[in-house]
Design an enzyme around this catalytic site. Structure first.
Site, PDB file in Angstrom:
ATOM      1  CB  CYS A 275       0.029  12.838   6.855  1.00  0.00           C
ATOM      2  SG  CYS A 275       1.045  13.185   8.264  1.00  0.00           S
TER       3      CYS A 275
HETATM    4  N1  SAJ Z   1       1.969   3.903   0.877  1.00  0.00           N
HETATM    5  C1  SAJ Z   1       1.656   3.022  -0.145  1.00  0.00           C
HETATM    6  N2  SAJ Z   1       2.337   3.141  -1.325  1.00  0.00           N
HETATM    7  C2  SAJ Z   1       3.299   4.092  -1.519  1.00  0.00           C
HETATM    8  C3  SAJ Z   1       3.593   4.983  -0.460  1.00  0.00           C
HETATM    9  C4  SAJ Z   1       2.921   4.867   0.723  1.00  0.00           C
HETATM   10  O1  SAJ Z   1       0.795   2.158   0.000  1.00  0.00           O
HETATM   11  O2  SAJ Z   1       3.879   4.136  -2.606  1.00  0.00           O
HETATM   12  C5  SAJ Z   1       1.230   3.807   2.127  1.00  0.00           C
HETATM   13  C6  SAJ Z   1       2.114   3.535   3.317  1.00  0.00           C
HETATM   14  O3  SAJ Z   1       2.269   2.146   3.523  1.00  0.00           O
HETATM   15  C7  SAJ Z   1       1.330   4.182   4.452  1.00  0.00           C
HETATM   16  C8  SAJ Z   1       0.632   5.346   3.768  1.00  0.00           C
HETATM   17  O4  SAJ Z   1       0.637   5.054   2.374  1.00  0.00           O
HETATM   18  O5  SAJ Z   1       0.385   3.292   4.969  1.00  0.00           O
HETATM   19  C9  SAJ Z   1       1.321   6.679   3.996  1.00  0.00           C
HETATM   20  O6  SAJ Z   1       2.663   6.469   3.700  1.00  0.00           O
HETATM   21  P1  SAJ Z   1       3.694   7.714   3.468  1.00  0.00           P
HETATM   22  O7  SAJ Z   1       4.944   7.140   2.896  1.00  0.00           O
HETATM   23  O8  SAJ Z   1       3.033   8.807   2.740  1.00  0.00           O
HETATM   24  O9  SAJ Z   1       4.088   8.116   4.938  1.00  0.00           O
HETATM   25  P2  SAJ Z   1       3.447   9.158   5.922  1.00  0.00           P
HETATM   26  O10 SAJ Z   1       2.011   8.994   6.156  1.00  0.00           O
HETATM   27  O11 SAJ Z   1       4.336   9.145   7.117  1.00  0.00           O
HETATM   28  O12 SAJ Z   1       3.606  10.515   5.143  1.00  0.00           O
HETATM   29  C10 SAJ Z   1       4.582  11.420   5.542  1.00  0.00           C
HETATM   30  C11 SAJ Z   1       4.053  12.732   5.067  1.00  0.00           C
HETATM   31  N3  SAJ Z   1       4.757  13.775   5.728  1.00  0.00           N
HETATM   32  C12 SAJ Z   1       4.053  14.816   6.162  1.00  0.00           C
HETATM   33  O13 SAJ Z   1       2.852  14.909   6.031  1.00  0.00           O
HETATM   34  C13 SAJ Z   1       4.821  15.867   6.829  1.00  0.00           C
HETATM   35  C14 SAJ Z   1       4.234  12.881   3.572  1.00  0.00           C
HETATM   36  O14 SAJ Z   1       4.023  14.263   3.190  1.00  0.00           O
HETATM   37  C15 SAJ Z   1       5.604  12.489   3.142  1.00  0.00           C
HETATM   38  O15 SAJ Z   1       5.728  12.639   1.740  1.00  0.00           O
HETATM   39  C16 SAJ Z   1       5.812  11.034   3.523  1.00  0.00           C
HETATM   40  O16 SAJ Z   1       5.818  11.014   4.957  1.00  0.00           O
HETATM   41  C17 SAJ Z   1       7.112  10.496   2.997  1.00  0.00           C
HETATM   42  O17 SAJ Z   1       7.539  10.960   1.914  1.00  0.00           O
HETATM   43  O18 SAJ Z   1       7.627   9.572   3.610  1.00  0.00           O
END
Ligand code: SAJ
Length: 439
Positions: A275
């Protein structure tokens, strides 16, 4: 009674037949939630393995318990098929197919196009279709509407109801689920929005309506672009703090002590998942057709994409400080999934880091309790090391890429010769510790 009223009535009596096109991490939970609400649901997926698994009542999605699925399949509430012709009997269809990027970095619309073209063969008056796949603003109106509406002799808002409702599934999360996460819905017309809302409200806790499909498409892109840009910000902050000799983790924790006007993000070795690194590029790509350059997105993407390389350069520095060259050193990558505590490796920065370490001549192995084996970007099959602590002891450098909760970090630190911690997994143990370097 109008077609709209009749269709809404069939949702309320649960007579409406529901189709879910695409049985992945979005589609299968959605099929289950509609079935739990009392609908008969037909799941369609071209992957026969998924179809067979569902029809056996066996879940392959972390968020769908097998016993829950088995009960629904046994009762006939859910069935799956790889044959799209079942769609001819459907009143309502949710399209939940992937929207990845091509190698060129442009949107890969092939899944939406093929799903729409298949569905078009079975369209009949009185159907509602909702697209859930994250995509650029205009997709529902520009791609789905002609193929499902005018080309099939249907009139949108009268005998065809078409809407967009972005998926908000966060795999592995237990507090916010498909049921209780508010769902945005925007239609091609108000009647489309009313029908899609009436449908979704039968199964989901909260529906948030907007005035157009484009507003709903754009809301989703804002959600994920917001995250991608803020992650890019803290990644750049990590680079700046290292130059300044300031502890970025301490700085972020201090800023996060502010109870208002701040939202904590943390730096890392790169941006993974299907995403966050991808959705914003659908927006920047679309804006190019308006001769507009989405600079925030481009810059954040550039910073995030460079983090694996920056991480490897910092591992090289850490080894150097211990009198070792990266070349010839043994590096154990800890955590390959794209984020903690899940088994998904899509777009994981671990794959980039592994490739870059190997390119520099390091001997690389990995461990991940959720990922027993992986295929590197260079198409090499690797297995998670069987004996974690032995691998930790043997490694010249343990490189923490994904901070799964399962790891015994004190034991790892004790046994390791050197740790590069890209996630602050070691917390205070890693601060001012001669055996630890941090992002
Ligand atoms: N990440 C960082 N630093 C952060 C947060 C994330 O480096 O502060 C990295 C993570 O390690 C990962 C990537 O970014 O590699 C994405 O992480 P994510 O926490 O955004 O997780 P996702 O990709 O599963 O995002 C989903 C998304 N959900 C949908 O698209 C329906 C996002 O909108 C959500 O906000 C997110 O989950 C969530 O909040 O967990």
């Amino acid at each position: 009674m109008t077609i709209k009223e009749e269709l809404i009535g069939r949702f309320k009596t649960r007579e409406a037949r529901i189709g879910v096109l695409g049985l992945g991490y979005v589609g299968l939970p959605l099929a289950v939630i509609f079935a739990e609400a009392g609908f008969n649901v037909l799941g369609i997926d071209p992957d026969v393995r998924k179809v067979e698994s569902v029809n056996k009542g066996h879940s392959y999605i972390q968020d769908v318990p097998t016993d829950q699925l088995a009960k629904l399949v046994k009762s006939g509430k859910i069935q799956a098929s790889a044959d799209f012709s079942g769609l001819k009997d459907m009143d309502a269809v949710s399209i939940c197919v992937p929207t990845p990027l091509r190698k060129t970095g442009d949107p890969d619309m092939s899944f939406i196009l093929s799903a729409t073209e298949e569905l078009a063969n079975y369209m009949h008056p009185g159907m509602v279709v909702v697209l859930e796949s994250s995509t650029y603003p205009g997709t529902t109106r520009e791609i789905l509407l002609p193929k499902l509406g005018s080309e099939k002799g249907l009139v949108v808002g009268e005998n065809l109801f078409l809407a967009f409702s972005p998926e908000r599934v966060d795999p592995g999360r237990e507090d916010w689920t498909t049921y209780n996460t508010p769902k945005v819905v925007g239609g091609i017309t108000q009647d489309c929005c009313d029908v899609a809302t009436a449908w979704y409200e039968q199964a989901l806790k909260t529906v948030f309506t907007v005035s157009t499909a484009e507003a709903a498409e754009m809301a989703k892109l804002l959600e994920n672009t917001f995250r991608m840009i803020n992650i890019g910000l803290v990644n750049e902050l990590a680079i700046m703090c290292e130059r300044l000799g300031v502890d970025v983790w301490e700085v972020i924790d201090a800023a996060a002590s502010k109870p208002f006007g701040f939202m904590k993000f943390t730096p890392g070795p790169g941006l993974g998942g299907h995403c966050i690194p991808i959705d914003p590029l659908y927006l920047s790509w679309k804006m190019k057709s308006f001769n507009y350059n989405a600079r925030f997105i481009e810059l954040a993407s550039e910073i995030n994409t460079n983090m694996p390389r920056y991480t490897v350069s910092r591992v090289m520095d850490a080894l150097n400080d211990h009198g070792k060259a990266l070349k010839g050193s043994t590096c154990l990558v800890l955590g390959a999934a794209y984020k903690p505590n899940i088994d998904d490796i899509r777009e994981s920065p671990a794959l980039d880091v592994i490739g870059l370490l190997k390119n520099k001549g390091a001997k690389v192995s990995y461990h991940d309790p959720y990922i027993p084996s992986l295929l590197t970007h260079e198409n090499e099959r690797m297995e998670s090391v069987p004996d974690l602590m032995a691998a930790v002891r043997e490694a010249d450098c343990v490189v923490i890429i994904t901070n799964h909760k399962d790891y015994d970090y004190p034991a790892i630190l004790e046994a390791a010769n050197l740790v590069f911690d890209s996630r602050n997994a070691l917390g205070k143990m890693g601060k001012n510790n001669p055996k630890v370097a941090r992002l």
